[in-house]
Write a protein that holds these residues in place. Structure first.
Motif, PDB file in Angstrom:
ATOM      1  N   UNK A  60      -7.869  26.585 -10.374  1.00 17.72           N
ATOM      2  CA  UNK A  60      -8.646  25.680  -9.490  1.00 17.72           C
ATOM      3  C   UNK A  60      -7.942  24.400  -9.340  1.00 17.72           C
ATOM      4  N   UNK A  61      -6.456  24.259  -9.454  1.00 16.34           N
ATOM      5  CA  UNK A  61      -5.934  23.094  -9.177  1.00 16.34           C
ATOM      6  C   UNK A  61      -5.590  23.018  -7.595  1.00 16.34           C
ATOM      7  N   UNK A  70      -8.649  21.998  -6.161  1.00 12.71           N
ATOM      8  CA  UNK A  70      -8.777  22.457  -5.069  1.00 12.71           C
ATOM      9  C   UNK A  70     -10.136  22.111  -4.372  1.00 12.71           C
ATOM     10  N   UNK A  71      -9.951  21.975  -2.889  1.00 14.37           N
ATOM     11  CA  UNK A  71     -11.357  21.879  -2.523  1.00 14.37           C
ATOM     12  C   UNK A  71     -11.974  20.643  -2.798  1.00 14.37           C
ATOM     13  N   UNK A  72     -11.603  19.720  -3.039  1.00  9.58           N
ATOM     14  CA  UNK A  72     -12.226  18.303  -3.280  1.00  9.58           C
ATOM     15  C   UNK A  72     -12.924  17.587  -2.059  1.00  9.58           C
ATOM     16  N   UNK A  73     -13.708  16.757  -2.552  1.00  9.78           N
ATOM     17  CA  UNK A  73     -14.617  15.986  -1.852  1.00  9.78           C
ATOM     18  C   UNK A  73     -14.546  14.553  -2.527  1.00  9.78           C
ATOM     19  N   UNK A  74     -14.562  13.554  -1.788  1.00  8.09           N
ATOM     20  CA  UNK A  74     -14.375  11.941  -2.230  1.00  8.09           C
ATOM     21  C   UNK A  74     -15.654  11.023  -2.013  1.00  8.09           C
ATOM     22  N   UNK A  75     -16.775  11.778  -1.876  1.00  9.46           N
ATOM     23  CA  UNK A  75     -17.881  10.874  -1.573  1.00  9.46           C
ATOM     24  C   UNK A  75     -18.179   9.757  -2.596  1.00  9.46           C
ATOM     25  N   UNK A  76     -17.966  10.164  -4.130  1.00  8.53           N
ATOM     26  CA  UNK A  76     -18.393   9.458  -4.955  1.00  8.53           C
ATOM     27  C   UNK A  76     -17.346   8.247  -5.089  1.00  8.53           C
ATOM     28  N   UNK A  77     -15.990   8.688  -4.955  1.00  5.72           N
ATOM     29  CA  UNK A  77     -14.904   7.414  -4.869  1.00  5.72           C
ATOM     30  C   UNK A  77     -14.856   6.616  -3.846  1.00  5.72           C
ATOM     31  N   UNK A  78     -15.761   6.885  -2.573  1.00  5.12           N
ATOM     32  CA  UNK A  78     -16.057   5.934  -1.289  1.00  5.12           C
ATOM     33  C   UNK A  78     -17.102   5.157  -1.846  1.00  5.12           C
ATOM     34  N   UNK A  79     -18.063   5.502  -2.599  1.00 10.65           N
ATOM     35  CA  UNK A  79     -19.066   4.523  -2.944  1.00 10.65           C
ATOM     36  C   UNK A  79     -18.601   3.866  -3.988  1.00 10.65           C
ATOM     37  N   UNK A  80     -17.744   4.031  -5.225  1.00  8.19           N
ATOM     38  CA  UNK A  80     -17.001   3.218  -6.067  1.00  8.19           C
ATOM     39  C   UNK A  80     -16.388   2.296  -5.407  1.00  8.19           C
ATOM     40  N   UNK A  85     -15.508  -0.922  -7.624  1.00  9.00           N
ATOM     41  CA  UNK A  85     -15.174  -0.467  -8.549  1.00  9.00           C
ATOM     42  C   UNK A  85     -13.984   0.460  -8.723  1.00  9.00           C
ATOM     43  N   UNK A  86     -13.008   0.608  -9.959  1.00  7.36           N
ATOM     44  CA  UNK A  86     -11.908   1.502  -9.955  1.00  7.36           C
ATOM     45  C   UNK A  86     -10.782   0.995  -9.275  1.00  7.36           C
ATOM     46  N   UNK A  87      -9.878   1.694  -9.096  1.00  9.73           N
ATOM     47  CA  UNK A  87      -8.631   1.624  -8.445  1.00  9.73           C
ATOM     48  C   UNK A  87      -8.793   2.296  -7.258  1.00  9.73           C
ATOM     49  N   UNK A  88      -8.586   1.452  -5.968  1.00 12.65           N
ATOM     50  CA  UNK A  88      -8.831   2.342  -4.653  1.00 12.65           C
ATOM     51  C   UNK A  88      -7.521   3.189  -4.451  1.00 12.65           C
ATOM     52  N   UNK A  89      -6.587   2.879  -5.086  1.00 10.73           N
ATOM     53  CA  UNK A  89      -5.211   3.690  -4.766  1.00 10.73           C
ATOM     54  C   UNK A  89      -5.273   4.931  -5.741  1.00 10.73           C
ATOM     55  N   UNK A  90      -6.219   5.078  -6.714  1.00 17.14           N
ATOM     56  CA  UNK A  90      -6.010   6.027  -7.465  1.00 17.14           C
ATOM     57  C   UNK A  90      -7.534   6.720  -7.529  1.00 17.14           C
ATOM     58  N   UNK A  91      -7.611   7.802  -6.480  1.00 17.99           N
ATOM     59  CA  UNK A  91      -8.952   8.568  -6.095  1.00 17.99           C
ATOM     60  C   UNK A  91      -9.127   9.422  -6.851  1.00 17.99           C
ATOM     61  N   UNK A  92     -10.524   9.462  -7.249  1.00 16.64           N
ATOM     62  CA  UNK A  92     -11.073  10.662  -8.442  1.00 16.64           C
ATOM     63  C   UNK A  92     -11.936  11.296  -7.483  1.00 16.64           C
ATOM     64  N   UNK A  93     -11.455  12.935  -7.272  1.00 17.57           N
ATOM     65  CA  UNK A  93     -12.334  13.525  -6.608  1.00 17.57           C
ATOM     66  C   UNK A  93     -13.752  13.644  -7.087  1.00 17.57           C
ATOM     67  N   UNK A  99     -15.552  16.613 -14.427  1.00 12.91           N
ATOM     68  CA  UNK A  99     -14.844  16.628 -15.531  1.00 12.91           C
ATOM     69  C   UNK A  99     -14.633  15.587 -16.499  1.00 12.91           C
ATOM     70  N   UNK A 100     -14.283  14.365 -15.866  1.00 13.42           N
ATOM     71  CA  UNK A 100     -14.251  12.860 -16.698  1.00 13.42           C
ATOM     72  C   UNK A 100     -15.487  12.682 -17.153  1.00 13.42           C
ATOM     73  N   UNK A 101     -16.634  12.757 -16.368  1.00 14.90           N
ATOM     74  CA  UNK A 101     -17.808  12.608 -17.076  1.00 14.90           C
ATOM     75  C   UNK A 101     -18.404  13.348 -18.200  1.00 14.90           C
ATOM     76  N   UNK A 102     -18.039  14.498 -17.981  1.00 17.15           N
ATOM     77  CA  UNK A 102     -18.472  15.716 -19.121  1.00 17.15           C
ATOM     78  C   UNK A 102     -17.583  15.315 -20.446  1.00 17.15           C
ATOM     79  N   UNK A 103     -16.275  14.996 -20.374  1.00 15.81           N
ATOM     80  CA  UNK A 103     -15.553  14.440 -21.423  1.00 15.81           C
ATOM     81  C   UNK A 103     -15.881  13.379 -22.149  1.00 15.81           C
TER      82      UNK A 103
END
Length: 328
Positions: A60-61, A70-80, A85-93, A99-103
């Motif tokens: 799935x990479x 693969x097949x990412x969207x970035x709506x949450x990153x845009x809201x952050x 919040x966060x690093x604008x140059x380090x986008x989390x899809x 995955x990160x929330x579950x972990x």
């Protein structure tokens, strides 16, 4: 296998196919992964190398970018970003954030990183077990003339163009090898060093207290795969990191940096590219058995062939060992 992220993931795909060809469903691959790139970002625990390995093995990479889903969207990153919040140059899809929330939820509920990784991995048939080298936090930071940066900031935001003085893993002296990683090393038939960054991926793994002791006493042969071909890194910025620690960007120089196992170093064998075949004699003088083969880790057959060549070299090393003395 000891591995970092992207290069390690490509090699892991080939190793899985090679092991299946040899052993079928009985193949047992355990990947001891670097956690030095890990961080807490926007309230979630991000593990770049573990996730690159998991996504690649799950199929799935994002193969074009080389990281993420693969097949990412970035709506949450845009809201952050809108909230600052966060690093604008380090986008989390969005899928990656799942995955990160579950972990993060598992860790906050008391699971170790090893346990959380196993639960995340159970979603897919990976054909391998992913094992963080330690359950402790050992984030890699880069000391520069303009201050200290997390490794990912130096790597992604500055593209490693900001001159680095040294790399520091905070908390390293208090960390310990995980029980699962130690057991994987102790019980392995073959130990492989993936063509990952020798400094911040493999180097971080080796710096965890207990890892070198486990490797020193492991009965399996240890074979590394060169991360450079004719002085050029297979992936990433290994050459830049090697320069920081004063090691030449050369396959043989990396092998010498790891050292021969019989002289207190790491390697029994070293697989390097055909372009670097001239180094074989010098490595033999150091006590490292080297072979030259094609090393490009393109998907499918080539990556599998590299893994098969590494396994064959391990068998050559094993066969050349002196026989144990007879029992009394």
């Amino acid at each position: 296998m000891l591995a970092g992220g992207v290069g390690g993931a490509r090699f892991a795909l080939g190793l899985r196919e090679a092991a299946r060809a040899l052993h079928g469903d009985a193949a047992d691959i355990r990947i001891v992964a670097n956690v030095g790139d890990d961080m807490w970002l926007a309230g979630v625990k991000v593990c770049p190398d573990l996730d690159s390995l998991m996504y690649a093995l799950a199929g799935v990479g994002d193969t074009e970018r080389g990281w993420g889903r693969a097949g990412e969207s970035e709506r949450v990153a845009a809201e952050l970003a809108a909230y600052g919040v966060g690093w604008p140059w380090f986008t989390l899809g969005d899928l990656d954030l799942g995955t990160h929330l579950a972990r993060s939820s598992m860790l906050r509920d008391g699971a170790s990183l090893t346990e959380a990784t196993a639960r995340l991995s159970a979603r897919w048939e990976l054909g391998a077990r992913l094992l963080p080298v330690t359950n402790d936090e050992v984030p890699t930071h880069v000391v520069t003339g303009e201050g200290v940066l997390h490794f990912e900031e130096w790597w992604v935001r500055t593209r490693a163009e900001l001159p680095a003085h040294r790399f520091v893993q905070h908390g390293l002296e208090r960390s310990r090898i995980s029980h699962a990683a130690r057991d994987a090393i102790a019980t392995a038939d073959v130990l492989l060093i993936a063509p990952s960054n020798p400094v911040v991926s493999i180097g971080t793994i080796l710096g965890i207290p207990g890892v070198r002791d486990a490797l020193e006493t492991a009965p399996a042969p240890i074979v590394g795969v060169a991360p450079l071909i004719a002085g050029r890194a297979l992936r990433g910025m290994a050459a830049t990191c090697l320069q920081v620690i004063g090691v030449e960007a050369d396959a043989a120089a990396v092998a010498a940096h790891y050292g021969a196992r019989r002289a207190g170093g790491l390697l029994d064998g070293w697989l390097l590219a055909e372009e670097d075949a001239g180094s074989i004699g010098g490595l033999a003088e150091l006590g490292i058995v080297a072979e030259a083969r094609p090393l490009l880790l393109t998907p499918g057959g080539p990556a599998q062939q590299v893994a098969e060549d590494a396994l064959a070299l391990a068998e050559r090393v094993r066969a050349a060992r002196p026989a144990p003395p007879p029992a009394a």
